[in-house]
Scaffold this motif. Structure first.
Motif, PDB file in Angstrom:
ATOM      1  N   ASP A 107     -13.667  16.381  18.061  1.00 40.58           N
ATOM      2  CA  ASP A 107     -13.668  15.094  17.360  1.00 40.58           C
ATOM      3  C   ASP A 107     -15.037  14.733  16.802  1.00 40.58           C
ATOM      4  O   ASP A 107     -15.360  13.560  16.642  1.00 40.58           O
ATOM      5  N   LEU A 108     -15.845  15.739  16.480  1.00 42.28           N
ATOM      6  CA  LEU A 108     -17.199  15.496  15.966  1.00 42.28           C
ATOM      7  C   LEU A 108     -17.179  14.745  14.636  1.00 42.28           C
ATOM      8  O   LEU A 108     -18.047  13.924  14.362  1.00 42.28           O
ATOM      9  N   ASN A 109     -16.204  15.041  13.798  1.00 37.55           N
ATOM     10  CA  ASN A 109     -16.168  14.485  12.444  1.00 37.55           C
ATOM     11  C   ASN A 109     -14.995  13.536  12.281  1.00 37.55           C
ATOM     12  O   ASN A 109     -13.923  13.758  12.829  1.00 37.55           O
ATOM     13  N   LEU A 110     -15.209  12.488  11.484  1.00 39.91           N
ATOM     14  CA  LEU A 110     -14.111  11.604  11.119  1.00 39.91           C
ATOM     15  C   LEU A 110     -13.315  12.264   9.999  1.00 39.91           C
ATOM     16  O   LEU A 110     -13.894  12.708   9.011  1.00 39.91           O
ATOM     17  N   PRO A 111     -12.000  12.364  10.125  1.00 43.63           N
ATOM     18  CA  PRO A 111     -11.204  13.073   9.125  1.00 43.63           C
ATOM     19  C   PRO A 111     -11.051  12.286   7.822  1.00 43.63           C
ATOM     20  O   PRO A 111     -11.275  11.073   7.782  1.00 43.63           O
ATOM     21  N   LEU A 112     -10.658  12.993   6.791  1.00 40.77           N
ATOM     22  CA  LEU A 112     -10.315  12.373   5.510  1.00 40.77           C
ATOM     23  C   LEU A 112      -9.011  11.608   5.664  1.00 40.77           C
ATOM     24  O   LEU A 112      -8.169  11.957   6.491  1.00 40.77           O
ATOM     25  N   PRO A 113      -8.794  10.535   4.896  1.00 39.25           N
ATOM     26  CA  PRO A 113      -9.649   9.987   3.832  1.00 39.25           C
ATOM     27  C   PRO A 113     -10.685   8.980   4.332  1.00 39.25           C
ATOM     28  O   PRO A 113     -11.534   8.537   3.580  1.00 39.25           O
ATOM     29  N   ASP A 114     -10.592   8.595   5.639  1.00 41.96           N
ATOM     30  CA  ASP A 114     -11.515   7.587   6.159  1.00 41.96           C
ATOM     31  C   ASP A 114     -12.971   8.024   6.058  1.00 41.96           C
ATOM     32  O   ASP A 114     -13.876   7.185   5.927  1.00 41.96           O
ATOM     33  N   ALA A 115     -13.192   9.333   6.106  1.00 41.47           N
ATOM     34  CA  ALA A 115     -14.561   9.848   6.040  1.00 41.47           C
ATOM     35  C   ALA A 115     -15.264   9.446   4.752  1.00 41.47           C
ATOM     36  O   ALA A 115     -16.484   9.245   4.731  1.00 41.47           O
ATOM     37  N   LEU A 116     -14.519   9.315   3.662  1.00 37.20           N
ATOM     38  CA  LEU A 116     -15.111   8.969   2.368  1.00 37.20           C
ATOM     39  C   LEU A 116     -15.698   7.568   2.370  1.00 37.20           C
ATOM     40  O   LEU A 116     -16.591   7.257   1.580  1.00 37.20           O
ATOM     41  N   PHE A 117     -15.196   6.695   3.236  1.00 41.57           N
ATOM     42  CA  PHE A 117     -15.741   5.341   3.355  1.00 41.57           C
ATOM     43  C   PHE A 117     -16.749   5.249   4.496  1.00 41.57           C
ATOM     44  O   PHE A 117     -17.753   4.538   4.395  1.00 41.57           O
ATOM     45  N   PHE A 118     -16.474   5.975   5.585  1.00 46.24           N
ATOM     46  CA  PHE A 118     -17.309   5.847   6.775  1.00 46.24           C
ATOM     47  C   PHE A 118     -18.720   6.392   6.570  1.00 46.24           C
ATOM     48  O   PHE A 118     -19.706   5.731   6.916  1.00 46.24           O
ATOM     49  N   TYR A 119     -18.838   7.594   6.009  1.00 47.34           N
ATOM     50  CA  TYR A 119     -20.158   8.223   5.963  1.00 47.34           C
ATOM     51  C   TYR A 119     -21.145   7.538   5.012  1.00 47.34           C
ATOM     52  O   TYR A 119     -22.334   7.430   5.343  1.00 47.34           O
ATOM     53  N   PRO A 120     -20.734   7.042   3.840  1.00 47.75           N
ATOM     54  CA  PRO A 120     -21.691   6.244   3.056  1.00 47.75           C
ATOM     55  C   PRO A 120     -22.133   4.978   3.783  1.00 47.75           C
ATOM     56  O   PRO A 120     -23.289   4.557   3.662  1.00 47.75           O
ATOM     57  N   ALA A 121     -21.205   4.362   4.554  1.00 49.54           N
ATOM     58  CA  ALA A 121     -21.565   3.148   5.279  1.00 49.54           C
ATOM     59  C   ALA A 121     -22.514   3.450   6.432  1.00 49.54           C
ATOM     60  O   ALA A 121     -23.542   2.791   6.604  1.00 49.54           O
TER      61      ALA A 121
END
Length: 224
Positions: A107-121
């Motif tokens: 669970d190291l990475n947040l999956p898509l599509p939420d990752a597209l919003f989470f990582y810029p934030a």
């Protein structure tokens, strides 16, 4: 002092990036995911981004006042974007190798599509907490005649030490992560000193794209 000379007006790139981060965190909250992603202790993502954005602007204004910012905040596009993308890809190779050899958690990475919003934030939170605030505090304490790299050098280690402190893997993995994150932090702060916040932030986004999003999706198929 004219309106264009106001300290805040010189940080339009930062304000734009911070606004995008707030919007991204808001969209993630509206999707039902943002409230389950604590960032600063138990503080959810959106308040963390808002608080960090405000603190980051204050840190930049202080660094500006202490004459610890580069004279030019320009980053030539599109060449600069290609350079940042290339650096991000190169810096993502060592953690991919570590993952292949020693395996980070599933669970190291947040999956898509939420990752597209989470990582810029979360990138804004990370840059402010790990780089801007420590730089501003040291700039406030250290005399102006001291070379700026004496301020930057200790800040390079803030994020690597934080990452290792929260890593539960074997000692070898922790040492490799320490070295990799130290390298990334050093390159980021060099970019900050040469080109300003947008370049430093852009490298983090490029790294997140290759490491957390592209490899983050691929590793689930290859490693698990």
């Amino acid at each position: 002092m004219g309106p264009l000379d106001h300290p805040v007006s010189r940080h339009r790139a930062y304000l734009t990036i911070a606004a995008i981060a707030v919007v991204a965190a808001t969209l993630l909250l509206m999707s039902g995911t943002g409230s389950s992603l604590p960032v600063l202790g138990r503080l959810p993502l959106l308040p963390s981004v808002i608080v960090s954005a405000g603190l980051g602007l204050g840190a930049l204004v202080l660094l500006d006042y202490r004459e610890r910012l580069p004279q030019s905040h320009l980053w030539t596009a599109p060449r600069g974007l290609f350079v940042l993308a290339g650096l991000g890809a190169l810096l993502a190779l060592p953690p991919v190798a570590i993952d292949l050899a020693l395996r980070f958690p599933r669970d190291l990475n947040l999956p898509l599509p939420d990752a597209l919003f989470f990582y810029p934030a979360i990138a804004v939170v990370a840059e402010v907490q790990f780089h801007l605030i420590p730089l501003a505090l040291l700039a406030l304490i250290v005399p102006r005649w001291v070379p700026v790299w004496w301020i930057i050098a200790p800040v390079i280690l803030v994020e690597p030490l934080f990452q290792v402190a929260y890593l539960s893997g074997p000692t070898l993995q922790a040492l490799l992560v320490l070295g990799n994150v130290t390298l990334i932090s050093a390159v980021q702060l060099w970019l900050f000193q040469r080109y300003g916040f947008a370049a430093m932030f852009g490298l983090r986004i490029a790294f997140y794209l290759f490491w957390h999003i592209l490899w983050g999706s691929l590793r689930l198929t290859l490693l698990f």
